[in-house]
Design a protein around this motif. Structure first.
Motif, short mmCIF file in Angstrom:
data_model
loop_
_atom_site.label_atom_id
_atom_site.label_comp_id
_atom_site.label_asym_id
_atom_site.label_seq_id
_atom_site.Cartn_x
_atom_site.Cartn_y
_atom_site.Cartn_z
N GLU A 56 -17.53 -1.16 -6.66
CA GLU A 56 -18.41 -1.05 -5.48
C GLU A 56 -18.23 -2.22 -4.53
N SER A 57 -17.48 -3.23 -4.95
CA SER A 57 -17.38 -4.47 -4.18
C SER A 57 -16.26 -4.42 -3.15
N GLY A 58 -16.42 -5.23 -2.11
CA GLY A 58 -15.36 -5.36 -1.12
C GLY A 58 -14.14 -6.06 -1.70
N ALA A 59 -14.39 -7.04 -2.58
CA ALA A 59 -13.28 -7.79 -3.20
C ALA A 59 -12.37 -6.87 -3.98
N PHE A 111 -8.41 -6.62 -3.04
CA PHE A 111 -7.40 -6.99 -4.03
C PHE A 111 -6.50 -5.80 -4.35
N GLN A 112 -7.10 -4.62 -4.43
CA GLN A 112 -6.31 -3.42 -4.71
C GLN A 112 -5.27 -3.19 -3.62
N GLU A 113 -5.68 -3.35 -2.38
CA GLU A 113 -4.77 -3.09 -1.25
C GLU A 113 -3.73 -4.20 -1.10
N ALA A 114 -4.16 -5.46 -1.22
CA ALA A 114 -3.26 -6.59 -0.94
C ALA A 114 -2.31 -6.90 -2.09
N VAL A 115 -2.74 -6.61 -3.33
CA VAL A 115 -1.94 -7.00 -4.50
C VAL A 115 -1.49 -5.81 -5.35
N MET A 116 -2.43 -4.99 -5.76
CA MET A 116 -2.14 -3.97 -6.78
C MET A 116 -1.38 -2.77 -6.23
N SER A 117 -1.63 -2.42 -4.98
CA SER A 117 -0.98 -1.25 -4.37
C SER A 117 -1.26 0.00 -5.22
#
Length: 255
Positions: free
Chosen positions: A136-139, A143-149
């Protein structure tokens, strides 16, 4: 009867708005109460859509699909923030290397690397404790978009309900790693160590110039007209007094 301005959402932005609100309430000529509830960016967005709070607090960019649901949308970017890749200050990696590339970070958080010795052969074969925020968090989204893809966070990762709890979990476990916000990392430099990402330090300069890639805004959103008292508080947030409080919390105020 007091005039209440309610804020709901991001656990990263909540303490900042509370701190500024307390000073504002002490100085305001009329009786205005600032109510702040830390429940995650997802809940902050929902509170505005459902008209449950005057302002939603987000610790990520708002999506066009979310913005399109609001007919009277307004946003106020309060803080320039980043997610530091932080380990416990006593973690042996601190003496071995100060940098991780994105691919290694992805392997750690996905669970492909299970032990610190997988990261560097000179490190002990101790299980990596991955600390993350809940979905539910913005973090989590940033992180998913910037690192995990397309990769998923490991199912064994420890999920926390606030950024403060995430930082506490890292500071309690010598083998922990997580994505601590820039502000909370600054508040806990004696307990945490932030690794460079692809050779770039999460510094104020590198966040502002865009070189450090895992970054995000901390922002307020609204879907209605701004009242006189709301406008007074918004102006106070962006005043020198408000910016000083943001800096005292370890964050970077938006100019």
């Amino acid at each position: 009867m007091s005039n209440i301005i309610s804020f709901e959402g991001s656990s990263s932005l909540a303490p900042i708005i509370s701190s500024i609100g307390n000073k504002f309430m002490g100085e305001a000529s009329e009786k205005i109460s600032i109510s702040v509830s830390a429940s995650g960016s997802g809940a902050g967005l929902k509170s505005v859509l459902d008209n449950k709070a005057n302002f939603g607090m987000l610790s990520r960019k708002i999506k066009d699909s979310e913005k399109s649901k609001m007919s009277n949308y307004k946003e106020y970017i309060v803080v320039s923030d980043a997610l530091t890749i932080s380990v416990n200050a006593k973690n042996p990696i601190v003496k071995v290397k100060d940098n991780l590339d994105i691919n290694t970070i992805k392997k750690i958080f996905s669970g492909e690397y299970k032990y610190w010795s997988d990261v560097d052969s000179s490190l002990p074969q101790k299980e990596i404790a991955v600390i993350v925020r809940d979905s539910e968090s913005g973090a989590y989204d940033v992180f998913q978009e910037a690192v995990m893809s397309d990769s998923k966070i490991s199912s064994s990762a420890i999920k926390t309900s606030s950024m403060k709890e995430l930082c506490s979990k890292i500071s309690e476990n010598e083998n922990a790693i997580g994505y601590a916000s820039y502000g909370l990392y600054n508040q806990n430099k004696d307990k945490l160590f932030a690794l460079k990402v692809d050779g770039i330090e999460a510094s104020k300069e590198n966040i502002l110039n865009g070189k450090y890639k895992i970054q995000r805004p901390l922002m307020l959103i609204k879907n209605s007209d701004v009242s006189e008292s709301e406008n007074a508080f918004i102006n106070y947030i962006f005043s020198d007094a408000g910016k000083k409080i943001i800096e005292e919390n370890g964050y970077i105020p938006v100019k």
